[in-house]
Design a protein around this motif. Structure first.
Motif, short mmCIF file in Angstrom:
data_model
loop_
_atom_site.label_atom_id
_atom_site.label_comp_id
_atom_site.label_asym_id
_atom_site.label_seq_id
_atom_site.Cartn_x
_atom_site.Cartn_y
_atom_site.Cartn_z
N LEU A 1 0.87 -1.19 0.00
CA LEU A 1 0.00 0.00 0.00
C LEU A 1 0.90 1.23 0.00
N LEU A 2 0.61 2.16 -0.89
CA LEU A 2 1.35 3.43 -0.94
C LEU A 2 0.35 4.58 -0.92
N HIS A 3 0.42 5.40 0.13
CA HIS A 3 -0.35 6.64 0.14
C HIS A 3 0.65 7.76 -0.16
N ALA A 4 0.51 8.36 -1.34
CA ALA A 4 1.48 9.34 -1.82
C ALA A 4 0.87 10.73 -1.86
N VAL A 5 1.62 11.70 -1.36
CA VAL A 5 1.23 13.11 -1.48
C VAL A 5 2.12 13.72 -2.55
N PRO A 6 1.54 14.25 -3.62
CA PRO A 6 2.36 14.77 -4.72
C PRO A 6 2.99 16.11 -4.37
N PRO A 7 4.10 16.47 -5.01
CA PRO A 7 4.63 17.82 -4.87
C PRO A 7 3.57 18.83 -5.31
N GLN A 8 3.67 20.04 -4.79
CA GLN A 8 2.65 21.05 -5.07
C GLN A 8 3.30 22.38 -5.41
N ARG A 9 2.63 23.11 -6.29
CA ARG A 9 3.19 24.38 -6.75
C ARG A 9 2.08 25.29 -7.24
N ALA A 10 2.42 26.52 -7.52
CA ALA A 10 1.44 27.47 -8.04
C ALA A 10 1.02 27.06 -9.44
N PRO A 11 -0.20 27.45 -9.86
CA PRO A 11 -0.57 27.24 -11.27
C PRO A 11 0.51 27.84 -12.19
N GLN A 12 0.75 27.20 -13.31
CA GLN A 12 1.87 27.59 -14.16
C GLN A 12 1.77 29.03 -14.63
N TRP A 13 0.55 29.51 -14.91
CA TRP A 13 0.43 30.88 -15.39
C TRP A 13 0.80 31.89 -14.31
N ILE A 14 0.63 31.51 -13.06
CA ILE A 14 1.09 32.36 -11.95
C ILE A 14 2.62 32.33 -11.88
N ALA A 15 3.18 31.13 -11.89
CA ALA A 15 4.63 30.98 -11.77
C ALA A 15 5.38 31.68 -12.89
N ASP A 16 4.78 31.71 -14.08
CA ASP A 16 5.45 32.31 -15.24
C ASP A 16 5.16 33.81 -15.39
N GLY A 17 4.29 34.34 -14.53
CA GLY A 17 3.84 35.72 -14.70
C GLY A 17 4.49 36.70 -13.73
N PRO A 18 4.06 37.95 -13.79
CA PRO A 18 4.68 39.02 -12.99
C PRO A 18 4.33 38.99 -11.51
N LEU A 19 3.34 38.17 -11.11
CA LEU A 19 2.92 38.16 -9.71
C LEU A 19 3.76 37.22 -8.85
N ALA A 20 4.50 36.31 -9.48
CA ALA A 20 5.25 35.30 -8.74
C ALA A 20 6.37 35.93 -7.93
N ASP A 21 6.63 35.32 -6.79
CA ASP A 21 7.72 35.75 -5.92
C ASP A 21 9.01 35.08 -6.39
N PRO A 22 10.02 35.86 -6.81
CA PRO A 22 11.28 35.25 -7.25
C PRO A 22 11.93 34.39 -6.17
N ALA A 23 11.57 34.64 -4.92
CA ALA A 23 12.15 33.86 -3.82
C ALA A 23 11.50 32.49 -3.67
N SER A 24 10.41 32.25 -4.37
CA SER A 24 9.71 30.97 -4.26
C SER A 24 10.05 30.07 -5.43
N PRO A 25 10.69 28.94 -5.18
CA PRO A 25 10.96 28.00 -6.29
C PRO A 25 9.70 27.31 -6.79
N PHE A 26 8.59 27.52 -6.09
CA PHE A 26 7.34 26.87 -6.47
C PHE A 26 6.37 27.84 -7.16
N GLY A 27 6.80 29.07 -7.39
CA GLY A 27 6.02 30.01 -8.17
C GLY A 27 4.89 30.71 -7.45
N TYR A 28 4.88 30.66 -6.12
CA TYR A 28 3.77 31.27 -5.39
C TYR A 28 3.80 32.80 -5.47
#
Length: 417
Positions: A269-296
């Motif tokens: 049995l494997l209960h897996a929690v996937p990695p999580q990140r901001a929606p791609q359009w947020i991560a690629d846009g001007p609102l993203a925090d450069p300090a966040s590797p996850f694009g938040y």
């Protein structure tokens, strides 16, 4: 440009069939916990032109999914239609945002529509990155692999738990910020408690893989969870992460980041929690925090406003704040956003502050729970100072199962709690 839309005069939320361009005083991206709570509070505060961009017809109370996976709640208890939770008088734009242009104060949607705003609240949540662990996307949902982070899979988790009599059960958590950081542990404890009651716990090897150096960031709760794991005989791997899955072979690679050692574990049995990140359009846009590797989204941690674009506020899972991503955090963030947004519309300085409060209900057994509440400085901030919530309590479990869902649907989403 079209004039500002007026709210629907009926008691039902308005569904927009507006032209390709429209303007609203406040546009909220996201109709989840954060977006609906802010919209409801704005309406109660007298705002008359609020629009919510949300494509989904379904609204989920996600904290209940752990109990669904543990066989303690039906999935339907976590479900409402989006129409049911949309505040009266709010314009519901049933579309997805795909970009924000802060210079022109516009949001572009998936259908090619442009929505302009005077103030913008960014709360689209985060996205689950199933491809972030090689092999996980292909394995999840069959072959003994499940995850309570998807509503369709939470019932499968319970099926796997109650059907297991012997073998190896693996519970994993990825590195980086995830929503409800206690959830990867809680399901391990619920499973182990079920197996203990069925008399098969001794025949099941249970492994819990956590990326942090301790089981919980707040020491008083970490000590209780360490004892909980010992009680169930759970092997806890700290500073470790699942880095690969072979669903066909039912094998997972666990990497110890402290030593670099990799171990291949055969699981039943494997209960897996996937990695999580901001929606791609947020991560690629001007609102993203450069300090966040996850694009938040970049946000002032106290006033929840974007430091570079003062017309934009952010809260919830997508905001890059140094606190856990939980619904309880949103409950404290929403009134701060609403008050500071209204100050902004009146050209006043922001008058509300968020101290980082968050809460993590840590279920440790079928009817036992800790309630971890703390702020940015990891100081305990109990809502019930007359109750010792650092101890496993049955009343706290009933609060999570019955009290908090009622608070959510009848309080938070109505803008009154």
């Amino acid at each position: 440009m079209a004039p500002a839309s007026s709210p629907s005069p009926s008691n039902s939320p308005s569904r927009s069939h507006s032209p390709a361009q429209s303007h609203h005083q406040v546009v909220i991206i996201g109709g989840g916990t954060a977006g609906i709570t802010v919209a409801a509070r704005l309406r109660r505060a007298g705002a008359r032109d609020v629009a919510v961009l949300e494509p989904s017809e379904t609204h989920w109370y996600q904290p209940l999914w752990t109990l669904v996976g543990g066989g303690q709640a039906p999935l339907r208890a976590s479900l409402r239609t989006q129409a049911e939770v949309m505040p009266p008088g709010v314009r519901w734009l049933r579309e997805s945002a795909v970009s924000v242009d802060p210079a022109s104060r516009t949001v572009a949607t998936a259908s090619g529509r442009t929505v302009s705003y005077s103030r913008l609240v960014v709360a689209p949540g985060l996205q689950l990155d199933w491809d972030g662990v090689p092999g996980l996307a292909q394995a999840v949902g069959h072959g003994g692999v499940s995850s309570n982070y998807r509503p369709d899979l939470a019932p499968l988790t319970w099926d796997l738990i109650r059907g297991m009599k012997r073998g190896t059960a693996l519970f994993t958590m990825p590195a980086g910020p995830v929503k409800c950081g206690g959830a990867p542990q809680k399901i391990a404890y619920l499973a182990a408690d079920h197996w203990r009651k069925r008399g098969v716990l001794g025949s099941i090897r249970t492994i819990l893989v956590l990326p942090e150096p301790t089981m919980f960031k707040v020491p008083v709760f970490a000590r209780v969870l360490e004892e909980t794991a010992r009680r169930y005989g759970i092997e806890v791997r700290l500073q470790s992460e699942m880095t690969q899955v072979d669903g066909t072979a039912r094998q997972a690679v666990i990497t110890d980041h402290a030593t670099g050692v990799k171990e291949t574990v055969d699981y039943d049995l494997l209960h897996a929690v996937p990695p999580q990140r901001a929606p791609q359009w947020i991560a690629d846009g001007p609102l993203a925090d450069p300090a966040s590797p996850f694009g938040y989204v970049k946000a002032d941690p106290a006033i929840l406003r974007h430091p570079d674009f003062p017309e934009i506020f952010s809260l919830g899972d997508v905001a890059n704040l140094p606190t856990s991503k939980t619904g309880a955090a949103v409950r404290k963030q929403a009134p701060v956003v609403v008050r500071n947004l209204r100050d902004s519309l009146r050209d006043r300085p922001a008058s509300a502050r968020y101290d980082g409060y968050t809460s993590c209900p840590l279920v440790t057994a079928r009817h036992k729970m800790l309630l971890a509440e703390f702020d940015y400085d990891l100081r305990p901030t109990p809502s019930f100072p007359f109750i010792d919530t650092t101890k496993e309590r049955t009343d706290m479990w009933f609060l999570k199962r019955y009290g908090l869902p009622q608070l959510y649907f009848k309080g938070m989403l109505k803008g009154i709690a």
